[in-house]
Design a protein around this motif. Structure first.
Motif, mmCIF file in Angstrom:
data_model
loop_
_atom_site.group_PDB
_atom_site.id
_atom_site.type_symbol
_atom_site.label_atom_id
_atom_site.label_comp_id
_atom_site.label_asym_id
_atom_site.label_seq_id
_atom_site.Cartn_x
_atom_site.Cartn_y
_atom_site.Cartn_z
ATOM 1 N N PHE A 30 -1.166 -0.039 -12.270
ATOM 2 C CA PHE A 30 -0.087 0.338 -11.354
ATOM 3 C C PHE A 30 -0.414 -0.010 -9.903
ATOM 4 C CE2 PHE A 30 0.740 2.652 -15.192
ATOM 5 C CZ PHE A 30 2.107 2.499 -15.343
ATOM 6 N N LYS A 31 -1.041 -1.172 -9.744
ATOM 7 C CA LYS A 31 -1.253 -1.766 -8.435
ATOM 8 C C LYS A 31 -0.263 -2.909 -8.256
ATOM 9 C CE LYS A 31 -4.800 0.811 -7.380
ATOM 10 N NZ LYS A 31 -4.687 1.835 -6.307
ATOM 11 N N VAL A 32 0.316 -3.006 -7.068
ATOM 12 C CA VAL A 32 1.281 -4.079 -6.805
ATOM 13 C C VAL A 32 0.626 -5.437 -7.019
ATOM 14 C CG1 VAL A 32 2.669 -5.210 -5.019
ATOM 15 C CG2 VAL A 32 2.644 -2.710 -5.192
ATOM 16 N N ILE A 33 1.320 -6.315 -7.733
ATOM 17 C CA ILE A 33 0.820 -7.669 -7.989
ATOM 18 C C ILE A 33 1.039 -8.494 -6.728
ATOM 19 C CG2 ILE A 33 1.006 -9.706 -9.466
ATOM 20 C CD1 ILE A 33 2.177 -7.835 -11.638
ATOM 21 N N ARG A 34 0.012 -8.611 -5.918
ATOM 22 C CA ARG A 34 0.143 -9.251 -4.606
ATOM 23 C C ARG A 34 0.642 -10.692 -4.697
ATOM 24 N NH1 ARG A 34 -1.406 -3.981 -4.038
ATOM 25 N NH2 ARG A 34 -2.132 -3.492 -1.915
ATOM 26 N N ALA A 35 0.274 -11.384 -5.740
ATOM 27 C CA ALA A 35 0.670 -12.782 -5.866
ATOM 28 C C ALA A 35 2.173 -12.942 -6.058
ATOM 29 C CB ALA A 35 -0.069 -13.438 -7.029
ATOM 30 N N GLN A 36 2.876 -11.843 -6.381
ATOM 31 C CA GLN A 36 4.315 -11.890 -6.629
ATOM 32 C C GLN A 36 5.132 -11.370 -5.445
ATOM 33 O OE1 GLN A 36 6.035 -12.958 -9.544
ATOM 34 N NE2 GLN A 36 4.067 -13.902 -9.931
ATOM 35 N N ARG A 37 4.487 -11.134 -4.312
ATOM 36 C CA ARG A 37 5.201 -10.507 -3.195
ATOM 37 C C ARG A 37 6.368 -11.361 -2.686
ATOM 38 N NH1 ARG A 37 0.674 -8.552 0.977
ATOM 39 N NH2 ARG A 37 2.545 -8.027 2.196
ATOM 40 N N VAL A 94 6.423 -5.466 -11.223
ATOM 41 C CA VAL A 94 5.969 -5.252 -9.852
ATOM 42 C C VAL A 94 4.503 -4.860 -9.805
ATOM 43 C CG1 VAL A 94 6.325 -3.856 -7.766
ATOM 44 C CG2 VAL A 94 8.296 -4.637 -9.103
ATOM 45 N N VAL A 95 4.031 -4.186 -10.859
ATOM 46 C CA VAL A 95 2.657 -3.683 -10.866
ATOM 47 C C VAL A 95 1.911 -4.167 -12.096
ATOM 48 C CG1 VAL A 95 3.218 -1.615 -9.519
ATOM 49 C CG2 VAL A 95 3.381 -1.540 -12.030
ATOM 50 N N GLU A 97 0.833 -1.202 0.000
ATOM 51 C CA GLU A 97 0.000 0.000 0.000
ATOM 52 C C GLU A 97 0.869 1.255 0.000
ATOM 53 O OE1 GLU A 97 -0.254 -2.440 2.215
ATOM 54 O OE2 GLU A 97 -2.163 -3.419 1.706
ATOM 55 N N LEU A 98 1.965 1.213 0.748
ATOM 56 C CA LEU A 98 2.873 2.357 0.765
ATOM 57 C C LEU A 98 3.561 2.525 -0.583
ATOM 58 C CD1 LEU A 98 4.617 2.225 4.283
ATOM 59 C CD2 LEU A 98 2.590 3.522 3.562
ATOM 60 N N PHE A 99 3.934 1.423 -1.217
ATOM 61 C CA PHE A 99 4.560 1.511 -2.534
ATOM 62 C C PHE A 99 3.590 2.148 -3.527
ATOM 63 C CE2 PHE A 99 5.982 -0.131 -6.661
ATOM 64 C CZ PHE A 99 7.322 0.218 -6.614
ATOM 65 N N GLU A 100 2.333 1.772 -3.466
ATOM 66 C CA GLU A 100 1.331 2.352 -4.371
ATOM 67 C C GLU A 100 1.126 3.837 -4.087
ATOM 68 O OE1 GLU A 100 -1.196 -1.825 -4.937
ATOM 69 O OE2 GLU A 100 -1.926 -0.248 -3.581
#
Length: 353
Positions: free
Chosen positions: A318-325, A313-314, A250-253
């Motif tokens: 431009f949302k972080v791809i959560r499945a790749q964390r 990454v997104v 969330e901070l990265f976004e």
């Protein structure tokens, strides 16, 4: 030196067993009997500075932490954890220093300031005004007091004591002996109108690995913190961006939004004539940004949004791809050097002994 065990330590460390005699003597010579304020950044160096002072039996009169409102969650947690340690030492707790703004500004912190003014942090333009306004000034105001305005407050008792006794307060800065900090402090400021300055880690010759080792030995590996900086800091390294996407997406976004807001806003330095395309088009479609002297993003010569896209990454929004964390976390592990720890490092247990 007193051979007194530290309550709550995860090791067999005793006060006076960390520094060699010459290091101990240097700190005592510089600081014993003085009015001391530790500028605590909640990172590796400033935490190690507290450990070194404890070993030399130099108790500070105040410890200040300048909160820009944009630190990572782990940093705020470290401040709380260190307060628990300071309590066991019978030392003053950390005083959080934060700028208080007029309600009419519409924002309360550095991030909000950048968004409202559609700009990037000053470091992206090679300047340091964000540090002065959001860190140095709030610290000074907490000590000297402010007579009026939203920051109005009485002077700190330590400042009143210094004035009454005709003494000067010395601020301790946590620059280590690594190349970056030695370059930053090539001509360290010894004093200004109100304060003297000292650099204990440089006096005792500690570089970053020494700081990591000292904190791990005295406090335990779990209290070696990660780097303290705003989550949208232009000085962030690739591993830090991967770490942020993995651990605090969330901070990265929010950082990506700040950048888009600035680079497409009214104060943008971006010139489509020079680049041949809009900033947004380059972010979405180009393999790289053209060479330029113009600041084009939080990376100065590159945009975080573009970096996040080309590194997977997104997504398209431009949302972080959560499945790749987990992949992002692994990349961060592979890239970082031996200078941060609370981000999951496992080697610390081996060097703490």
């Amino acid at each position: 030196m007193v051979n007194m065990a530290i309550t709550g330590s995860t090791t067999d460390y005793t006060v006076g067993s960390l520094l060699v005699n010459t290091q101990w003597a240097s700190l005592v010579q510089d600081l014993a009997g003085r009015l001391v304020v530790v500028c605590f950044g909640a990172g590796v160096d400033s935490t190690a500075m507290l450990v070194a002072l404890r070993d030399a039996e130099i108790r500070p009169d105040a410890i200040t932490f300048a909160d820009t409102g944009g630190e990572k969650s782990a940093t705020y947690a470290h401040v709380l954890a260190m307060n628990e340690v300071l309590t066991t030492w019978d030392w003053p707790l950390v005083t959080v220093c934060r700028a208080v703004l007029k309600a009419s500004t519409g924002y309360v912190d550095l991030y909000g300031n950048c968004v409202a003014n559609e700009t990037l942090p000053s470091l992206a333009f090679g300047m340091k005004s964000c540090s002065i306004r959001w860190k140095q000034l709030p610290r000074d105001q907490v000590l000297r007091g402010v007579s009026k305005g939203p920051n109005a407050r009485p002077a700190h008792p330590l400042w009143l004591r210094a004035q009454a006794e005709g003494r000067r307060i010395v601020k301790l800065i946590g620059y280590d002996c690594g190349r970056a900090d030695m370059r930053r402090a090539r001509a360290p400021k010894p004093a200004d109108a109100d304060f003297d300055y000292a650099y204990p880690l440089q006096r005792i010759g500690w570089a970053r690995p020494d700081c990591v080792r000292a904190v791990a030995k005295v406090l335990g590996a779990h209290l070696v913190p990660m780097k303290s900086s705003c989550f949208f800091c232009p000085a962030s390294k690739p591993w830090e961006r991967f770490w942020l996407a993995a651990n605090e997406p969330e901070l990265f976004e929010r950082a990506l939004y700040l950048e888009r807001n600035a680079l497409t806003g009214r104060h943008s330095r971006f010139d489509t004539v020079e680049f041949g395309a809009t900033w947004e088009d380059l972010v979405r479609n180009a393999d790289s940004f053209p060479s330029t002297k113009t600041t084009v993003g939080l990376g100065c010569s590159f945009a975080w949004n573009h970096w996040a896209r080309v590194n997977g990454v997104v997504d398209a929004e431009f949302k972080v791809i959560r499945a790749q964390r987990s992949r992002f976390a692994q990349l961060a592990d592979e890239m970082r050097g031996f200078d941060n720890a609370l981000d999951g490092r496992t080697e610390l247990a081996a060097i703490a002994g």
